[in-house]
Design a protein around this motif. Structure first.
Motif, PDB file in Angstrom:
ATOM      1  N   PHE A   1       0.838  -1.199   0.000  1.00 31.99           N
ATOM      2  CA  PHE A   1       0.000   0.000   0.000  1.00 31.99           C
ATOM      3  C   PHE A   1       0.876   1.254   0.000  1.00 31.99           C
ATOM      4  O   PHE A   1       0.683   2.156  -0.822  1.00 31.99           O
ATOM      5  CB  PHE A   1      -0.924   0.004   1.224  1.00 31.99           C
ATOM      6  N   LEU A   2       1.832   1.313   0.900  1.00 35.80           N
ATOM      7  CA  LEU A   2       2.675   2.501   1.029  1.00 35.80           C
ATOM      8  C   LEU A   2       3.499   2.756  -0.228  1.00 35.80           C
ATOM      9  O   LEU A   2       3.569   3.895  -0.707  1.00 35.80           O
ATOM     10  CB  LEU A   2       3.596   2.357   2.241  1.00 35.80           C
ATOM     11  N   ILE A   3       4.120   1.709  -0.748  1.00 37.08           N
ATOM     12  CA  ILE A   3       4.970   1.872  -1.926  1.00 37.08           C
ATOM     13  C   ILE A   3       4.147   2.293  -3.136  1.00 37.08           C
ATOM     14  O   ILE A   3       4.513   3.223  -3.861  1.00 37.08           O
ATOM     15  CB  ILE A   3       5.757   0.580  -2.213  1.00 37.08           C
ATOM     16  N   ARG A   4       3.024   1.645  -3.372  1.00 35.88           N
ATOM     17  CA  ARG A   4       2.214   2.017  -4.534  1.00 35.88           C
ATOM     18  C   ARG A   4       1.659   3.429  -4.386  1.00 35.88           C
ATOM     19  O   ARG A   4       1.681   4.217  -5.329  1.00 35.88           O
ATOM     20  CB  ARG A   4       1.073   1.053  -4.757  1.00 35.88           C
ATOM     21  N   GLN A   5       1.152   3.764  -3.215  1.00 39.89           N
ATOM     22  CA  GLN A   5       0.605   5.106  -3.009  1.00 39.89           C
ATOM     23  C   GLN A   5       1.681   6.161  -3.220  1.00 39.89           C
ATOM     24  O   GLN A   5       1.410   7.219  -3.778  1.00 39.89           O
ATOM     25  CB  GLN A   5      -0.008   5.231  -1.613  1.00 39.89           C
ATOM     26  N   GLY A   6       2.885   5.875  -2.768  1.00 39.02           N
ATOM     27  CA  GLY A   6       3.978   6.820  -2.942  1.00 39.02           C
ATOM     28  C   GLY A   6       4.318   7.082  -4.399  1.00 39.02           C
ATOM     29  O   GLY A   6       4.930   8.103  -4.720  1.00 39.02           O
ATOM     30  N   ARG A   7       3.923   6.189  -5.282  1.00 40.02           N
ATOM     31  CA  ARG A   7       4.196   6.330  -6.710  1.00 40.02           C
ATOM     32  C   ARG A   7       3.069   7.064  -7.445  1.00 40.02           C
ATOM     33  O   ARG A   7       3.176   7.305  -8.650  1.00 40.02           O
ATOM     34  CB  ARG A   7       4.407   4.947  -7.335  1.00 40.02           C
ATOM     35  N   GLN A   8       2.002   7.416  -6.739  1.00 37.88           N
ATOM     36  CA  GLN A   8       0.859   8.088  -7.358  1.00 37.88           C
ATOM     37  C   GLN A   8       1.060   9.608  -7.335  1.00 37.88           C
ATOM     38  O   GLN A   8       1.805  10.129  -6.508  1.00 37.88           O
ATOM     39  CB  GLN A   8      -0.434   7.729  -6.619  1.00 37.88           C
ATOM     40  N   PRO A   9       0.342  10.326  -8.197  1.00 36.68           N
ATOM     41  CA  PRO A   9       0.398  11.797  -8.140  1.00 36.68           C
ATOM     42  C   PRO A   9      -0.141  12.300  -6.788  1.00 36.68           C
ATOM     43  O   PRO A   9      -1.012  11.669  -6.184  1.00 36.68           O
ATOM     44  CB  PRO A   9      -0.518  12.242  -9.278  1.00 36.68           C
ATOM     45  N   ALA A  10       0.386  13.416  -6.356  1.00 36.62           N
ATOM     46  CA  ALA A  10      -0.069  14.007  -5.093  1.00 36.62           C
ATOM     47  C   ALA A  10      -1.525  14.453  -5.225  1.00 36.62           C
ATOM     48  O   ALA A  10      -1.903  15.037  -6.237  1.00 36.62           O
ATOM     49  CB  ALA A  10       0.800  15.191  -4.718  1.00 36.62           C
ATOM     50  N   PRO A  11      -2.341  14.175  -4.212  1.00 38.61           N
ATOM     51  CA  PRO A  11      -3.713  14.665  -4.257  1.00 38.61           C
ATOM     52  C   PRO A  11      -3.749  16.178  -4.038  1.00 38.61           C
ATOM     53  O   PRO A  11      -2.847  16.732  -3.397  1.00 38.61           O
ATOM     54  CB  PRO A  11      -4.396  13.918  -3.110  1.00 38.61           C
ATOM     55  N   PRO A  12      -4.769  16.837  -4.545  1.00 42.04           N
ATOM     56  CA  PRO A  12      -4.868  18.299  -4.370  1.00 42.04           C
ATOM     57  C   PRO A  12      -4.800  18.686  -2.889  1.00 42.04           C
ATOM     58  O   PRO A  12      -5.460  18.074  -2.049  1.00 42.04           O
ATOM     59  CB  PRO A  12      -6.236  18.641  -4.955  1.00 42.04           C
ATOM     60  N   GLY A  13      -3.973  19.659  -2.600  1.00 41.40           N
ATOM     61  CA  GLY A  13      -3.875  20.183  -1.241  1.00 41.40           C
ATOM     62  C   GLY A  13      -2.975  19.384  -0.318  1.00 41.40           C
ATOM     63  O   GLY A  13      -2.782  19.759   0.840  1.00 41.40           O
ATOM     64  N   LEU A  14      -2.437  18.269  -0.778  1.00 43.86           N
ATOM     65  CA  LEU A  14      -1.562  17.442   0.063  1.00 43.86           C
ATOM     66  C   LEU A  14      -0.255  17.146  -0.673  1.00 43.86           C
ATOM     67  O   LEU A  14       0.061  15.999  -0.994  1.00 43.86           O
ATOM     68  CB  LEU A  14      -2.271  16.135   0.432  1.00 43.86           C
ATOM     69  N   PRO A  15       0.549  18.172  -0.923  1.00 45.33           N
ATOM     70  CA  PRO A  15       1.740  17.991  -1.754  1.00 45.33           C
ATOM     71  C   PRO A  15       2.820  17.101  -1.153  1.00 45.33           C
ATOM     72  O   PRO A  15       3.658  16.566  -1.882  1.00 45.33           O
ATOM     73  CB  PRO A  15       2.255  19.415  -1.952  1.00 45.33           C
ATOM     74  N   THR A  16       2.827  16.897   0.154  1.00 42.82           N
ATOM     75  CA  THR A  16       3.886  16.097   0.777  1.00 42.82           C
ATOM     76  C   THR A  16       3.440  14.673   1.117  1.00 42.82           C
ATOM     77  O   THR A  16       4.248  13.879   1.592  1.00 42.82           O
ATOM     78  CB  THR A  16       4.393  16.782   2.062  1.00 42.82           C
ATOM     79  N   LEU A  17       2.179  14.348   0.871  1.00 43.23           N
ATOM     80  CA  LEU A  17       1.657  13.034   1.255  1.00 43.23           C
ATOM     81  C   LEU A  17       2.421  11.885   0.602  1.00 43.23           C
ATOM     82  O   LEU A  17       2.775  10.913   1.268  1.00 43.23           O
ATOM     83  CB  LEU A  17       0.167  12.914   0.915  1.00 43.23           C
ATOM     84  N   ARG A  18       2.699  11.978  -0.675  1.00 41.75           N
ATOM     85  CA  ARG A  18       3.360  10.865  -1.376  1.00 41.75           C
ATOM     86  C   ARG A  18       4.787  10.646  -0.881  1.00 41.75           C
ATOM     87  O   ARG A  18       5.218   9.497  -0.740  1.00 41.75           O
ATOM     88  CB  ARG A  18       3.314  11.076  -2.881  1.00 41.75           C
ATOM     89  N   ASP A  19       5.499  11.722  -0.576  1.00 40.69           N
ATOM     90  CA  ASP A  19       6.840  11.565  -0.013  1.00 40.69           C
ATOM     91  C   ASP A  19       6.771  10.899   1.359  1.00 40.69           C
ATOM     92  O   ASP A  19       7.609  10.060   1.704  1.00 40.69           O
ATOM     93  CB  ASP A  19       7.558  12.907   0.099  1.00 40.69           C
ATOM     94  N   PHE A  20       5.765  11.270   2.136  1.00 35.86           N
ATOM     95  CA  PHE A  20       5.563  10.682   3.462  1.00 35.86           C
ATOM     96  C   PHE A  20       5.275   9.184   3.329  1.00 35.86           C
ATOM     97  O   PHE A  20       5.861   8.359   4.039  1.00 35.86           O
ATOM     98  CB  PHE A  20       4.411  11.413   4.160  1.00 35.86           C
TER      99      PHE A  20
END
Length: 181
Positions: free
Chosen positions: A143-162
């Motif tokens: 889950f974490l690895i795949r989500q990290g490879r997705q585009p950032a959702p609007p308003g949450l620019p640091t979520l994917r790096d996290f």
């Protein structure tokens, strides 16, 4: 909190659509939609094994303990005499060790010790089935690895790096548990 003092969906229900990261990644790779650039080399080598193990996670995490399912530093408030857990939108019932498993990669990501010794030393891990723990960790890391490879959702620019940083810590732990080459 076993049995759960409040009604909550099971982890199996709560995360049914989320804990399929390795399978989705493997499918995208087979279709030529993801060339796996940037994926950890170990994860790329083991992708088919990870995707094959992932579907067993619902049975692995089944339980009657109330789980927060999103424990991390920003959901914990420290007072002078206790810790208060806040922000419960992902609450579910699961195995007693489920929250610990989801939490430890966040601890590691923030400079804490390796996950495996912390997990093994915790009382909640004492009665945990090792195969169930590894299977749940496969699903969480995917889950974490795949989500990290997705585009950032609007308003949450640091979520994917996290998510990626937690995923790296989860992969480190997973390599330790599986010993796959």
């Amino acid at each position: 909190m076993t049995p759960a003092p409040a009604r909550a969906p099971s982890a199996e229900t709560r995360f049914a659509d989320a804990f399929r990261g390795w399978r989705l990644l493997a499918d995208a790779h087979r279709r030529g939609e993801d060339d796996l650039t940037g994926l950890d080399p170990w994860a790329a080598r083991c992708l088919s094994r990870l995707a094959a193990r992932e579907p067993a996670w619902p049975a692995a995490v089944h339980g009657t303990t109330l789980a927060h399912a999103d424990l991390r530093a920003d959901n914990l408030l420290l007072t002078h005499d206790r810790v208060v857990v806040v922000d419960w939108p992902w609450a579910c019932t699961a195995a007693p060790w489920f929250d610990l498993l989801l939490f430890l990669p966040s601890v590691r990501m923030q400079g804490g010790p390796p996950c495996e010794p912390l997990f093994a030393a915790h009382p909640l891990a004492r009665d945990a089935d090792p195969d169930a723990v590894t299977t749940a960790l496969v699903a969480w890391a995917g889950f974490l690895i795949r989500q990290g490879r997705q585009p950032a959702p609007p308003g949450l620019p640091t979520l994917r790096d996290f998510q990626t940083a937690q995923g790296v810590a989860a992969l480190e732990w997973l390599r330790t548990r599986t010993r796959w080459q």
